[in-house]
Write a protein that holds these residues in place. Sequence first.
Motif, short mmCIF file in Angstrom:
data_model
loop_
_atom_site.label_atom_id
_atom_site.label_comp_id
_atom_site.label_asym_id
_atom_site.label_seq_id
_atom_site.Cartn_x
_atom_site.Cartn_y
_atom_site.Cartn_z
N ASN A 156 -7.96 -11.76 3.79
CA ASN A 156 -6.74 -11.99 3.02
C ASN A 156 -5.73 -12.63 3.96
OD1 ASN A 156 -4.49 -11.95 1.41
ND2 ASN A 156 -4.56 -9.76 0.97
N ARG A 187 -6.53 -7.95 -3.86
CA ARG A 187 -7.20 -7.62 -2.61
C ARG A 187 -8.65 -8.09 -2.65
NH1 ARG A 187 -5.03 -1.62 -0.73
NH2 ARG A 187 -2.82 -2.21 -0.61
N SER A 246 0.81 -1.22 0.00
CA SER A 246 0.00 0.00 0.00
C SER A 246 0.84 1.26 0.00
CB SER A 246 -0.92 0.01 1.23
OG SER A 246 -0.15 -0.05 2.42
N GLU A 289 1.47 -6.88 3.44
CA GLU A 289 0.24 -6.10 3.34
C GLU A 289 -0.02 -5.29 4.61
OE1 GLU A 289 -1.84 -5.71 0.89
OE2 GLU A 289 -1.49 -7.34 -0.53
#
Length: 493
Positions: A199, A94, A31, A38
Amino acid sequence: MTSSRLAAAWLALGLAVAPRAHADEPYPTRSGETGFVEVPSASVVGRGGSMLGAELRLDHASGEPARVGPFPIYAVAGLGERLEAGFSFRQWGRPGDEFPQRTALGAAAKLKLAHESPSNPALAADVTGDRLNTSPVLGARLIASGVPNLPIRYAAYAGGEMGSHGTKSGAVVGGALGFGLPGTSEAILEALWGPRGANFGAAARWRLRPTTSVQLGVNYLPDGNGFRVSVGFGFTPRRQARVEPAEERPAVEAVEAAEATRTGEYREDRPKFRLRIPIAAGAAQARHLQYGPDLAMAAAPDRQAPPPGTRAVAPSLDQLAEAQLREQEALADTRDRRVRGTAEQLEARERAALAEASKLEERERELAAREQQLDLREKQIAAKGPAGPQLRQLESLEAQLASQERTLAAQERSFGPAVDAAQGREREAQAREDAERREANRLAASVSGASSRALQIEIRKQAIGARNRQLAALEARLVARGERIDALERQLR
């Protein structure tokens, strides 16, 4: 421009402007933040730091053919010691993403709130934006991370996200663990939950060089029944070593040399040539060293000795007088500011009192008009027979009110002399203030025309005295004004 060319342009720009990094983990998240894969951590890259990451991935979703591509690409840069920002380009990967998906742009900014301590983890807060070029999803999270005594580091976050164009909104949570392996490798486990789905991921990371890392990762998205296998590369520009100036200890060495000379003991393993021969441009600059080092000067290394051949010059009387004048002028300025502030407060009180007085006068005029109307109505009423008990009660009440009105009017008139006396003292203080102000201005204007420095100093002293007298008159005027306002307020009450 196609999405691949746009991503390549951003990658080249990130490599071109990337300076040094200061983070504990030389790898950014997908991100655009410092962290794991993540899940972000509470660390930041620091002022001027940056990191860049890119992956080759294999994506597979239920009922869809597998796809191979060069995304995601992500980078992070430090905007301050506690603030960092980054961006990312990705395709799928995602929960809630369509397969296949067009290139999505994301951005993030993170602020470090607290450093890690033995009893508390490090804390940070971030704001994120995903799919900014298609259907934006905005979020905010509170992050905690730390490194215990074991070779384990962890991070966790909680927050919320708000979607658009039919995307769900709600709370998000996530966590990650990093396990140090032999050498410079690390194993990572992650889990994330949100309104778009879950996830789960795992990765193995190797640090090939201090500035380069390689990562092999796999992610499973149960809601879309898909998975991703990726090979990632992280780049951290080399740190610029800070060269610390060598600490100089000439005075301490001189003291130690003198002590060793006196006792005949030296602590060094090897002998040194201890004779110091002064080299100067002229014979006048060479100092006589017959009696060894100056121990008094060596004991105070912070005090700088005057240059050789010079004498310390004592301040002159003019300099002392100038310093005293500056101090007196500073005191006068402080006193002036304090008096001006008091004057502003009194002016505000006076405006409020005058406004209240105008309201009362308006009310008094209205009551007087009403009284005249009632008198006219009373004259128009024809009296029949003797007065009854109700009329006599009204007449008694009217007499009481008239008596109270006369008493209040007498009290109001009793404050008149106090107000007049305060106004007189205020006018006298105003006259003194104006006279002293003119005198101070005249003396200040005549300073530049003085024939000598001593005369200038004397005129400036007289000007400061006139200014102090002016301030004293101003203070007296403010005292009289305050007494007048107090009497006016009592009169209004």
